[in-house]
Design an enzyme around this catalytic site. Sequence first.
Site, PDB file in Angstrom:
ATOM      1  CE1 TYR A 220      -4.155   1.824   0.462  1.00 23.32           C
ATOM      2  CE2 TYR A 220      -2.725   3.324   1.652  1.00 23.32           C
ATOM      3  CZ  TYR A 220      -3.919   3.065   1.023  1.00 23.32           C
ATOM      4  OH  TYR A 220      -4.880   4.036   0.947  1.00 23.32           O
TER       5      TYR A 220
ATOM      6  CE1 TYR B 224      -5.281   6.417  -1.760  1.00 25.56           C
ATOM      7  CE2 TYR B 224      -7.335   7.598  -2.093  1.00 25.56           C
ATOM      8  CZ  TYR B 224      -6.407   7.052  -1.255  1.00 25.56           C
ATOM      9  OH  TYR B 224      -6.588   7.131   0.103  1.00 25.56           O
TER      10      TYR B 224
END
Lengths: 141, 394
Positions: free
Chosen positions: B297, B347
């Site tokens: 991440y 994103y």
Amino acid sequence: MSGIRPARDPDTWGVFAAAADGRVVVGECSSCRAVLHLPRPYCHRCGSFEVGWRTVAGRGRLWSWTTVHQSIHPAFEAPYTVVVVELDDEPGVRLVGRVPGEPDLEIGMALVARFEPLGGDGDGALVQWDPAEDRRNAWVS
Amino acid sequence: MWPGRDRCAIVGIGATEFSRDAGRSELRLAIEASVAALTDAGIDPAAVDGIVRCDMDAVSHVALAEALGVRNLTYWGVTGPGGAAPCAQVAHAVAAVVSGEATTVLCPRSIAWASAGGLGSAMGRGAGGGAGGRGSYEELFVPYGLLAPASTYAAVARRHMHAFGTTREQLGAIALACRARANANPAAQMHERPLDLDTYLAGRPISTPLGLFDCCLVSDGACAVVVTSAERAADCAQPAVSITAVAQGSGPGIQGGMLSSVLVRDDPLTWPCRWVGEELWRRAGLGPAEVDVAQIYDCFTPTVLIQLEDYGFCAKGEGGPFAASGAIGFDGSLPINTAGGNLSEAYIHGMNHVVEGVRQLRGESTSPVPGAEVCLVTSGPPPATSAMVLTRAA
């Protein structure tokens, strides 16, 4: 003050109320005196709901900082600098503050608290931080 | 042994295109990604009986179930916050399948924050009676200008630099690694935008020491994955990718609040990933040395830096030299974010990392790591977070 006001929350408002009285406080358990930071209404060490506030010296050291160049809220005009301050009286307890512009900073530098009234219909204040050395060069106009 | 080990699989993946303005609703995007994932799996959407959401997703489980024509939803759940969700959504799905609450669980993430004006607008801070309160602890941070997530990560990054000598160039190695993989991925928002170190260093400051290229994209789009039992997976259309282990974790002293409160933890440079990692490796019966490829991440470059340390790929404080060594590049020992990640693909709050993890193990990535059999996928710290180990099903 300019900016965004803190909500009046029963578990944290004591921080802002004490600042209006010229004091820096951290949460503590009234029974066993454990530090409760961030402030919370229960001490898991001793099981007490009796919590209060410990007044500490308004002195600290700069732990880190960031200068914000791209503001995401119109209440905060960039550039401004967010400081993270570790309290001299309670090592490991950190608070944040805001400084206008891009001051000359160094991690570990000594800082002293200043109190910025919220104004308006509130009775609280924010704790802000100035350099401890040579107040004539304080970054606050 | 952990009772969930290799009991479930991801059998379907779906994604919309990624853009700065999808021109359609989050519900529509969620449906598109979900239908794609179910089609990929060869599963009738009516047969979905579980949905696990991200807490920041606008799309409710009932809206999605109704849109898909679900016959009977027997399990739904929500996890987060935000980027901490994707692997945790899969964890909830595994728990639901193993316990018998559901058989076929959909994990979607739909987002339209780019067209909404970015995260700050989406979060709507400072409205009404002041910031924070009601247990959020935002009142202790937002009035001081600590609003954008970038600023919290920036303060952590500066302290990491102070403590360990980490440099901007080392953070840049993370940004460049992700960008290089996006350049190989036609679906990535940054597909046609190469990045070199000089350009990285010249990026305009956002919240020092972080600049433009340390920050993830803003995107409109959606991803979804389908989880079912290993037994049912054998009948699905695609080669199953086994969920060997998945774990959530907070660690001690997590603090209330969402992002900013990491700054008041005992050690703001060690994140819940340390505890997630310990539990994950134990559950998987594997360790960091067995990982062939990782989807880490990456909301900001320091997010990757600290995870490299916390998940055990290098020692605490050595994330910078490790990243700059070439280890995280495509030819390195730990290729990361092989579709481009949050920094350079899109994103989608980390659900795109789950999708890419599955693609790697199916051999469908646009940057296929030769012989990859074990993929780590992580979700977003510093809140209490989640991660999983995917493997090629036997």
